[in-house]
Design an enzyme around this catalytic site. Structure first.
Site, PDB file in Angstrom:
ATOM      1  N   GLU A   1       0.844  -1.192   0.000  1.00 20.31           N
ATOM      2  CA  GLU A   1       0.000   0.000   0.000  1.00 20.31           C
ATOM      3  C   GLU A   1       0.883   1.247   0.000  1.00 20.31           C
ATOM      4  OE1 GLU A   1      -2.460   1.630  -0.726  1.00 20.31           O
ATOM      5  OE2 GLU A   1      -4.116   1.251   0.650  1.00 20.31           O
ATOM      6  N   ASP A   2       0.372   2.330  -0.581  1.00 20.10           N
ATOM      7  CA  ASP A   2       1.151   3.566  -0.607  1.00 20.10           C
ATOM      8  C   ASP A   2       1.229   4.212   0.780  1.00 20.10           C
ATOM      9  OD1 ASP A   2      -1.550   4.214  -0.586  1.00 20.10           O
ATOM     10  OD2 ASP A   2      -1.503   5.442  -2.403  1.00 20.10           O
TER      11      ASP A   2
ATOM     12  N   ASP B 235      -3.669   6.018   6.218  1.00 26.14           N
ATOM     13  CA  ASP B 235      -4.157   7.247   6.850  1.00 26.14           C
ATOM     14  C   ASP B 235      -5.207   6.858   7.891  1.00 26.14           C
ATOM     15  OD1 ASP B 235      -4.836   9.853   7.457  1.00 26.14           O
ATOM     16  OD2 ASP B 235      -5.904  10.234   5.592  1.00 26.14           O
TER      17      ASP B 235
ATOM     18  N   LYS C 200       0.702   7.519   8.291  1.00 23.81           N
ATOM     19  CA  LYS C 200       0.239   8.790   8.875  1.00 23.81           C
ATOM     20  C   LYS C 200      -0.546   8.453  10.134  1.00 23.81           C
ATOM     21  CE  LYS C 200      -1.340  11.830   5.416  1.00 23.81           C
ATOM     22  NZ  LYS C 200      -2.495  12.377   4.681  1.00 23.81           N
TER      23      LYS C 200
ATOM     24  N   ASP D 143      -1.313  10.869  -5.768  1.00 24.75           N
ATOM     25  CA  ASP D 143      -1.844  11.911  -6.657  1.00 24.75           C
ATOM     26  C   ASP D 143      -2.611  12.993  -5.903  1.00 24.75           C
ATOM     27  OD1 ASP D 143      -4.150  10.298  -5.969  1.00 24.75           O
ATOM     28  OD2 ASP D 143      -5.198  11.317  -7.581  1.00 24.75           O
TER      29      ASP D 143
HETATM   30  P1  5GP Z   1      -7.053   5.317   4.376  1.00 27.22           P
HETATM   31  O1  5GP Z   1      -8.121   4.331   3.960  1.00 27.22           O
HETATM   32  O2  5GP Z   1      -5.986   4.703   5.242  1.00 27.22           O
HETATM   33  O3  5GP Z   1      -7.632   6.565   4.972  1.00 27.22           O
HETATM   34  O4  5GP Z   1      -6.350   5.873   3.095  1.00 27.22           O
HETATM   35  C1  5GP Z   1      -6.097   5.106   2.018  1.00 27.22           C
HETATM   36  C2  5GP Z   1      -5.836   5.886   0.762  1.00 27.22           C
HETATM   37  O5  5GP Z   1      -6.100   7.290   0.845  1.00 27.22           O
HETATM   38  C3  5GP Z   1      -4.385   5.763   0.402  1.00 27.22           C
HETATM   39  O6  5GP Z   1      -4.109   4.531  -0.195  1.00 27.22           O
HETATM   40  C4  5GP Z   1      -4.226   6.939  -0.539  1.00 27.22           C
HETATM   41  O7  5GP Z   1      -4.640   6.573  -1.821  1.00 27.22           O
HETATM   42  C5  5GP Z   1      -5.171   7.988   0.042  1.00 27.22           C
HETATM   43  N1  5GP Z   1      -4.394   8.930   0.845  1.00 27.22           N
HETATM   44  C6  5GP Z   1      -4.304   9.001   2.201  1.00 27.22           C
HETATM   45  N2  5GP Z   1      -3.462   9.988   2.572  1.00 27.22           N
HETATM   46  C7  5GP Z   1      -2.999  10.550   1.421  1.00 27.22           C
HETATM   47  C8  5GP Z   1      -2.070  11.616   1.140  1.00 27.22           C
HETATM   48  O8  5GP Z   1      -1.486  12.278   2.013  1.00 27.22           O
HETATM   49  N3  5GP Z   1      -1.858  11.889  -0.181  1.00 27.22           N
HETATM   50  C9  5GP Z   1      -2.467  11.214  -1.194  1.00 27.22           C
HETATM   51  N4  5GP Z   1      -2.173  11.568  -2.452  1.00 27.22           N
HETATM   52  N5  5GP Z   1      -3.330  10.205  -0.967  1.00 27.22           N
HETATM   53  C10 5GP Z   1      -3.589   9.871   0.333  1.00 27.22           C
END
Ligand code: 5GP
Length: 179
Positions: free
Chosen positions: A98-99, A102, A130, A158
């Site tokens: 995973e990138d 968050d 994060k 992105d």
């Molecule tokens: P989560 O489900 O953990 O909130 O976030 C998953 C997705 O949200 C990540 O895989 C990513 O695609 C997007 N995302 C979360 N934080 C960032 C950020 O700081 N920058 C970008 N470009 N995408 C984010």
């Protein structure tokens, strides 16, 4: 540096060094196994491509795409599968690539789904973590960098589908969001 960026957080050299370290750790920890590396499109595509080159194991690769409803820069918590895996995961040691983690909602959903399909194990590798954004209790098993609670772009990440091709990671200038 790209003119839309306010500052760079991680240079190409720092990212490549960290990816190499993660590759060495996975090589060591998965000795004797044939893991299935699952890339979560599109953000993790750069990380996946660089990481697997640093893992010296007979691994396989598969890809899936998810999307969360809501605005571009905030997760809503509802995860949709846009592209599913090509092959079954039953009895496989799955490594989710995973990138960034968050809220953790995407990974929680994916991990449960893959375990439900009968995977032998699920390991999460995220390049960026994060921790301040977390809404559910989930932690990556391996991560590269901790990042502050800011929206970052580059190296696959992105904003409105742009900046994925930058080889480094940074923070956009505030005025870019209102264009
Ligand atoms: P989560 O489900 O953990 O909130 O976030 C998953 C997705 O949200 C990540 O895989 C990513 O695609 C997007 N995302 C979360 N934080 C960032 C950020 O700081 N920058 C970008 N470009 N995408 C984010």
């Amino acid at each position: 540096m790209h003119e839309d960026l306010e500052r760079i957080l991680f240079t190409e050299e720092q990212i490549q060094a960290e990816v190499a370290r993660l590759g060495r750790e996975l090589t060591r920890d998965f000795q004797g196994r044939h893991p299935l590396f699952v890339c979560v499109l599109k953000g993790a595509v750069m990380f996946m491509a660089d990481l697997v080159k640093r893992v010296e194991l007979p691994l396989e690769m598969d890809f899936m795409a998810t999307s969360s409803y809501g605005s571009a820069s905030k997760s809503s918590g509802v995860v949709r599968i846009l592209k599913d895996l090509d092959r079954p995961v039953e009895s496989r040691h799955v490594v989710i690539v995973e990138d960034i983690v968050d809220t953790g909602l995407t990974l929680k959903h994916l991990r449960e789904m893959i375990l439900h399909r009968g995977a032998a194990s699920v390991t999460i590798v995220a390049l960026f973590d994060k921790p301040e954004g977390r809404a559910v209790a989930i932690e990556p098993d391996y991560y590269g960098f901790r990042v502050p609670n800011e929206f970052i772009v580059g190296y696959g990440l992105d904003y409105a589908e742009r900046y994925r091709n930058l080889p480094y990671v940074g923070v956009l200038k505030p005025e870019v969001y209102v264009k």
